[in-house]
Write a protein that holds these residues in place. Structure first.
Motif, PDB file in Angstrom:
ATOM      1  N   MET A 189       0.849  -1.200   0.000  1.00 33.12           N
ATOM      2  CA  MET A 189       0.000   0.000   0.000  1.00 33.12           C
ATOM      3  C   MET A 189       0.881   1.245   0.000  1.00 33.12           C
ATOM      4  N   ALA A 190       0.605   2.162  -0.927  1.00 34.35           N
ATOM      5  CA  ALA A 190       1.429   3.367  -1.053  1.00 34.35           C
ATOM      6  C   ALA A 190       1.214   4.283   0.144  1.00 34.35           C
ATOM      7  N   ARG A 191       2.283   4.926   0.580  1.00 32.88           N
ATOM      8  CA  ARG A 191       2.198   5.838   1.705  1.00 32.88           C
ATOM      9  C   ARG A 191       1.450   7.094   1.272  1.00 32.88           C
ATOM     10  N   LYS A 192       0.460   7.485   2.064  1.00 34.38           N
ATOM     11  CA  LYS A 192      -0.344   8.659   1.739  1.00 34.38           C
ATOM     12  C   LYS A 192       0.469   9.930   1.992  1.00 34.38           C
ATOM     13  N   THR A 193       0.538  10.764   0.990  1.00 30.52           N
ATOM     14  CA  THR A 193       1.287  12.007   1.167  1.00 30.52           C
ATOM     15  C   THR A 193       0.500  12.987   2.021  1.00 30.52           C
ATOM     16  N   GLN A 194       1.174  13.725   2.879  1.00 32.21           N
ATOM     17  CA  GLN A 194       0.519  14.708   3.741  1.00 32.21           C
ATOM     18  C   GLN A 194       0.595  16.109   3.140  1.00 32.21           C
ATOM     19  N   VAL A 195       1.357  16.251   2.086  1.00 31.92           N
ATOM     20  CA  VAL A 195       1.463  17.542   1.404  1.00 31.92           C
ATOM     21  C   VAL A 195       0.629  17.463   0.126  1.00 31.92           C
ATOM     22  N   SER A 196      -0.497  18.184   0.123  1.00 31.42           N
ATOM     23  CA  SER A 196      -1.428  18.085  -0.999  1.00 31.42           C
ATOM     24  C   SER A 196      -0.964  18.896  -2.202  1.00 31.42           C
ATOM     25  N   LYS A 197      -1.528  18.566  -3.330  1.00 33.50           N
ATOM     26  CA  LYS A 197      -1.258  19.305  -4.562  1.00 33.50           C
ATOM     27  C   LYS A 197      -1.661  20.769  -4.403  1.00 33.50           C
ATOM     28  N   GLU A 198      -2.832  20.987  -3.796  1.00 36.13           N
ATOM     29  CA  GLU A 198      -3.330  22.341  -3.561  1.00 36.13           C
ATOM     30  C   GLU A 198      -2.355  23.141  -2.698  1.00 36.13           C
ATOM     31  N   MET A 199      -1.815  22.502  -1.658  1.00 40.28           N
ATOM     32  CA  MET A 199      -0.868  23.181  -0.771  1.00 40.28           C
ATOM     33  C   MET A 199       0.387  23.608  -1.533  1.00 40.28           C
ATOM     34  N   ILE A 200       0.866  22.741  -2.396  1.00 40.55           N
ATOM     35  CA  ILE A 200       2.064  23.045  -3.184  1.00 40.55           C
ATOM     36  C   ILE A 200       1.802  24.211  -4.125  1.00 40.55           C
TER      37      ILE A 200
END
Length: 200
Positions: A1-12
């Motif tokens: 299972m892939a690790r869920k990123t905590q930095v969203s596309k919107e945040m970037i």
């Protein structure tokens, strides 16, 4: 299972937009952006693959932001057009780095194919139709008025954003309004429109 990123596309994208506004587009790369966010470069690569992918998404995000600021708040064609011009000048004065990125440098990648793009967008076309009906002049004449006014407004806004002229925002808006009245007269408008523009 892939690790869920905590930095969203919107945040970037939001952080990159804020960096453009504050520091200009040249300040942005994968390393400076990840440092600003406070993360590794991995989330940026995960969302966008590379800088080219980020640039493309950022250009759309920044343009959407600017367009929202310039969205007409009225259904009246004359007021809507005057309001768009004022918002455009406001952007040049208030967020000059963003203005230069979107409309001057070519770094955003948005290039107009010709002057016809100024009046053929669906929203502009609808406003032109309303003005033509209101003034009882051909829509082609209104299109000419649009082009002349937009080119004049863009020129003054570019001068302001780049610091070439030091006139105040209010002075620039007054200059645009006076020019618009002249362009309206050239387009065949017979009605007195001073009040429509002088109070914008």
């Amino acid at each position: 299972m892939a690790r869920k990123t905590q930095v969203s596309k919107e945040m970037i994208l939001q952080t990159a937009l804020e960096m453009i506004i504050r520091d200009g587009y040249s300040a942005i790369n994968i390393k400076t952006l990840s440092k600003e966010i406070g993360c590794s470069t991995q989330p940026l690569v995960w969302h966008f693959e590379n800088m080219a992918g980020l640039r493309k998404a950022l250009a759309v995000y920044a343009l959407d932001y600017a367009n929202e600021k310039m969205r007409p708040c009225t259904q009246n064609g004359m007021d809507a057009f005057a309001g768009i011009g004022t918002a455009y000048i406001n952007l040049a004065f208030d967020e000059p780095n963003l203005f230069k990125y979107l409309y001057m440098s070519g770094e955003s990648g948005f290039q107009a194919g010709g002057l016809d793009v100024l009046v053929n967008a669906s929203e502009n076309s609808a406003i032109a139709g309303q003005i033509a009906d209101y003034l009882k002049i051909p829509k082609e004449n209104v299109n000419s008025f649009f082009q002349n006014t937009m080119i004049y407004t863009h020129g003054l806004a570019c001068f302001a954003a780049s610091g070439v002229i030091t006139s105040s925002k209010e002075e620039i808006i007054k200059m645009v309004n006076q020019a618009a009245l002249t362009f309206l007269s050239q387009a065949g408008a017979k009605t007195d429109l001073e009040e429509n523009y002088e109070n914008k």
